[in-house]
Design a protein around this motif. Structure first.
Motif, PDB file in Angstrom:
ATOM      1  N   LEU A 139       0.714  -1.165  -0.039  1.00 58.17           N
ATOM      2  CA  LEU A 139       0.022   0.024  -0.061  1.00 58.17           C
ATOM      3  C   LEU A 139       0.908   1.205   0.116  1.00 58.17           C
ATOM      4  O   LEU A 139       0.352   2.441  -0.079  1.00 58.17           O
ATOM      5  CB  LEU A 139      -0.905   0.139   1.208  1.00 58.17           C
ATOM      6  N   TYR A 140       2.278   1.230  -0.044  1.00 55.79           N
ATOM      7  CA  TYR A 140       2.865   2.373   0.049  1.00 55.79           C
ATOM      8  C   TYR A 140       2.856   3.357  -1.152  1.00 55.79           C
ATOM      9  O   TYR A 140       2.644   4.309  -1.364  1.00 55.79           O
ATOM     10  CB  TYR A 140       4.374   1.981   0.409  1.00 55.79           C
ATOM     11  N   GLY A 141       3.013   2.298  -2.402  1.00 55.38           N
ATOM     12  CA  GLY A 141       3.088   3.019  -3.655  1.00 55.38           C
ATOM     13  C   GLY A 141       1.521   3.584  -3.878  1.00 55.38           C
ATOM     14  O   GLY A 141       1.325   4.836  -4.481  1.00 55.38           O
ATOM     15  N   PRO A 142       0.497   2.734  -3.694  1.00 58.16           N
ATOM     16  CA  PRO A 142      -0.969   3.448  -4.009  1.00 58.16           C
ATOM     17  C   PRO A 142      -0.963   4.698  -3.106  1.00 58.16           C
ATOM     18  O   PRO A 142      -1.766   5.731  -3.586  1.00 58.16           O
ATOM     19  CB  PRO A 142      -1.507   2.190  -3.641  1.00 58.16           C
ATOM     20  N   LEU A 143      -0.786   4.600  -1.800  1.00 56.87           N
ATOM     21  CA  LEU A 143      -1.078   5.990  -1.119  1.00 56.87           C
ATOM     22  C   LEU A 143      -0.204   6.961  -1.325  1.00 56.87           C
ATOM     23  O   LEU A 143      -0.725   8.056  -1.342  1.00 56.87           O
ATOM     24  CB  LEU A 143      -0.629   5.466   0.309  1.00 56.87           C
ATOM     25  N   MET A 144       1.035   6.899  -2.149  1.00 60.61           N
ATOM     26  CA  MET A 144       1.907   7.925  -2.512  1.00 60.61           C
ATOM     27  C   MET A 144       1.299   8.518  -3.725  1.00 60.61           C
ATOM     28  O   MET A 144       1.108   9.722  -3.929  1.00 60.61           O
ATOM     29  CB  MET A 144       3.327   7.564  -2.714  1.00 60.61           C
ATOM     30  N   THR A 145       0.778   7.363  -4.535  1.00 60.67           N
ATOM     31  CA  THR A 145       0.084   8.056  -5.706  1.00 60.67           C
ATOM     32  C   THR A 145      -1.200   8.735  -5.575  1.00 60.67           C
ATOM     33  O   THR A 145      -1.450   9.778  -6.266  1.00 60.67           O
ATOM     34  CB  THR A 145      -0.437   6.643  -6.475  1.00 60.67           C
ATOM     35  N   VAL A 146      -1.931   8.324  -4.469  1.00 61.26           N
ATOM     36  CA  VAL A 146      -3.213   9.287  -3.897  1.00 61.26           C
ATOM     37  C   VAL A 146      -2.845  10.622  -3.583  1.00 61.26           C
ATOM     38  O   VAL A 146      -3.424  11.636  -3.964  1.00 61.26           O
ATOM     39  CB  VAL A 146      -4.179   8.395  -3.341  1.00 61.26           C
ATOM     40  N   GLY A 171     -10.066  20.009   1.207  1.00 61.88           N
ATOM     41  CA  GLY A 171     -10.893  18.800   1.984  1.00 61.88           C
ATOM     42  C   GLY A 171     -11.829  18.167   0.588  1.00 61.88           C
ATOM     43  O   GLY A 171     -11.851  17.118   0.590  1.00 61.88           O
ATOM     44  N   THR A 172     -11.991  18.910  -0.327  1.00 58.34           N
ATOM     45  CA  THR A 172     -12.717  18.296  -1.538  1.00 58.34           C
ATOM     46  C   THR A 172     -11.917  17.492  -2.362  1.00 58.34           C
ATOM     47  O   THR A 172     -12.072  16.360  -2.751  1.00 58.34           O
ATOM     48  CB  THR A 172     -13.507  19.494  -2.485  1.00 58.34           C
ATOM     49  N   THR A 176     -12.301  13.589  -2.608  1.00 55.00           N
ATOM     50  CA  THR A 176     -12.561  12.938  -4.123  1.00 55.00           C
ATOM     51  C   THR A 176     -11.513  11.683  -4.498  1.00 55.00           C
ATOM     52  O   THR A 176     -11.996  10.834  -4.811  1.00 55.00           O
ATOM     53  CB  THR A 176     -12.446  13.890  -5.221  1.00 55.00           C
ATOM     54  N   CYS A 177     -10.372  11.942  -4.025  1.00 51.06           N
ATOM     55  CA  CYS A 177      -9.213  11.108  -4.411  1.00 51.06           C
ATOM     56  C   CYS A 177      -9.306   9.740  -3.551  1.00 51.06           C
ATOM     57  O   CYS A 177      -9.451   8.613  -4.039  1.00 51.06           O
ATOM     58  CB  CYS A 177      -8.088  11.485  -4.449  1.00 51.06           C
ATOM     59  N   PHE A 178      -9.521  10.211  -2.183  1.00 46.34           N
ATOM     60  CA  PHE A 178      -9.436   8.789  -1.288  1.00 46.34           C
ATOM     61  C   PHE A 178     -10.860   8.275  -1.230  1.00 46.34           C
ATOM     62  O   PHE A 178     -10.967   6.891  -1.361  1.00 46.34           O
ATOM     63  CB  PHE A 178      -9.241   9.224   0.104  1.00 46.34           C
ATOM     64  N   GLY A 179     -12.076   9.272  -1.592  1.00 44.64           N
ATOM     65  CA  GLY A 179     -13.196   8.494  -1.775  1.00 44.64           C
ATOM     66  C   GLY A 179     -13.283   7.497  -3.288  1.00 44.64           C
ATOM     67  O   GLY A 179     -13.686   6.410  -2.982  1.00 44.64           O
ATOM     68  N   GLY A 211      -2.809   1.863 -10.599  1.00 46.56           N
ATOM     69  CA  GLY A 211      -3.553   2.496 -11.992  1.00 46.56           C
ATOM     70  C   GLY A 211      -3.954   3.801 -11.962  1.00 46.56           C
ATOM     71  O   GLY A 211      -3.805   4.484 -12.971  1.00 46.56           O
ATOM     72  N   MET A 212      -3.720   4.486 -10.870  1.00 44.65           N
ATOM     73  CA  MET A 212      -4.009   5.895 -10.676  1.00 44.65           C
ATOM     74  C   MET A 212      -2.578   6.763 -10.801  1.00 44.65           C
ATOM     75  O   MET A 212      -3.064   8.032 -11.175  1.00 44.65           O
ATOM     76  CB  MET A 212      -4.506   6.344  -9.183  1.00 44.65           C
ATOM     77  N   ILE A 213      -1.559   5.998 -11.452  1.00 49.78           N
ATOM     78  CA  ILE A 213      -0.333   6.775 -11.655  1.00 49.78           C
ATOM     79  C   ILE A 213      -0.789   7.394 -12.938  1.00 49.78           C
ATOM     80  O   ILE A 213      -0.305   8.422 -13.374  1.00 49.78           O
ATOM     81  CB  ILE A 213       0.481   5.924 -11.882  1.00 49.78           C
ATOM     82  N   SER A 214      -1.433   6.980 -13.949  1.00 51.76           N
ATOM     83  CA  SER A 214      -1.677   7.404 -15.259  1.00 51.76           C
ATOM     84  C   SER A 214      -2.652   8.695 -15.165  1.00 51.76           C
ATOM     85  O   SER A 214      -2.236   9.779 -15.940  1.00 51.76           O
ATOM     86  CB  SER A 214      -2.635   6.284 -16.063  1.00 51.76           C
ATOM     87  N   HIS A 215      -3.454   8.925 -14.098  1.00 47.39           N
ATOM     88  CA  HIS A 215      -4.074  10.019 -13.884  1.00 47.39           C
ATOM     89  C   HIS A 215      -3.190  11.210 -13.488  1.00 47.39           C
ATOM     90  O   HIS A 215      -3.183  12.363 -13.753  1.00 47.39           O
ATOM     91  CB  HIS A 215      -4.852   9.891 -12.829  1.00 47.39           C
TER      92      HIS A 215
END
Length: 323
Positions: A139-146, A171-172, A176-179, A211-215
């Protein structure tokens, strides 16, 4: 108590009863001497006995009901106590698990070179579906991506002229990202459970997070270059499409039935591609609308112009009022 030989006279050594000699007598019975009340009295006695038996049962029934209710009440209390104790023990175990940070350490323990390899592989689709592909439970890579995606959104909002007020924009962005990360990961796990795909919730978070790295890449390019819609659609099809293909192929390798594969992959790919469209086109307008709705600014209304009247005009107006 002594027994006389006459008592055992009816049994021989062989266990058979010896016939006894009877005297011949008359078998004529005088029916006139029989009392007819004997039969009726016997039936009346039986009827009375039945009434007494019913009365005794009716007396015993409330006592038995009270005893059974007491037993059932005591049993229910014991069951409730056992359920309460087991629930409290499970709650304590959950609190101990979440309170112990060492249990989360394996999910964030990753080497930098391994992290770079996983980032690069997040754009490479899988070619073989015969064997299930390995998804890292990290979860380290995904958390840093978010968090990176949140920072890019905040920078793009600042350059667009949106004023940061009362933490609404930050806050938005977090919501948005964590949601999206938690929500779509939960949806992926739910669909995987329905479609018999072998994947855990941590693997869903890891797969969608990478997958969110592309975003992040597409929005960062837009922040620095200010490209047009055509360039965005090209990057959207190439970079985000490759990332979606990676997610889809990893899920395909872990799902057995073909029809279930189609359902799972189409839904996840749709949300993955649509979320980037939302961030590019509609996110700024949504945040601006939220900030306008929650702002406390007072609208300044134009004040009426002052009218300067001379003394003669004032006297004339007073005379008009008097008349």
């Amino acid at each position: 108590m002594s027994s006389s030989p006459d008592d055992w006279a009816g049994f021989s050594s062989g266990g058979e009863e010896q016939p006894t000699s009877f005297t011949k007598s008359s078998a004529v019975i005088d029916m006139s001497t029989v009392d007819d009340s004997s039969a009726t009295s016997s039936f009346e006695d039986v009827h009375d006995e039945l009434k007494e038996a019913k009365a005794s049962e009716s007396q015993k029934t409330p006592e038995a009901a009270l005893l059974g209710g007491a037993l059932s009440g005591g049993l229910g209390k014991v069951v409730v106590d056992q359920v309460w104790q087991s629930g409290s023990q499970q709650a304590k175990r959950i609190l101990d698990i979440y309170g112990n940070i060492d249990l989360l350490r394996p999910y964030f323990d990753v080497e930098p070179n391994v992290l770079l390899q996983r980032v690069a592989r997040s754009f490479v689709p899988v070619k073989s579906f015969s064997t299930p592909q390995k998804i890292p439970s990290e979860l380290y890579g995904p958390l840093m991506t978010v968090l990176t995606l949140i920072a890019i959104l905040l920078m793009s909002m600042k350059t667009s002229g949106t004023v940061l007020q009362q933490g609404t924009m930050m806050g938005t962005a977090f919501a948005t990202c964590f949601g999206y990360w938690f929500g779509i990961s939960g949806l992926m796990y739910f669909l995987a459970y329905i479609c018999n795909a072998y994947i855990t919730i941590v693997q869903c978070l890891s797969l969608l997070g990478y997958g969110m790295i592309s975003h992040c890449i597409i929005l960062a390019i837009g922040y620095f270059t200010h490209y047009g819609h055509t360039t965005f659609y090209i990057l959207w099809g190439l970079i985000a499409g490759a990332s979606a293909a990676r997610i889809v192929t990893m899920l395909l390798s872990r799902t057995i039935a073909k029809s279930q594969r189609l359902l799972l992959c189409v839904i996840i790919a749709f949300f993955h591609m649509f979320f980037l469209l939302y961030l590019h086109f509609a996110y700024h307008h949504v945040v601006q609308g939220i900030m306008d709705a929650t702002s406390d600014d007072i609208i300044d209304l134009p004040l009426p112009k002052e009218v300067n009247l001379s003394e003669e005009e004032l006297l004339n107006s007073d005379s008009v009022v008097v008349n």
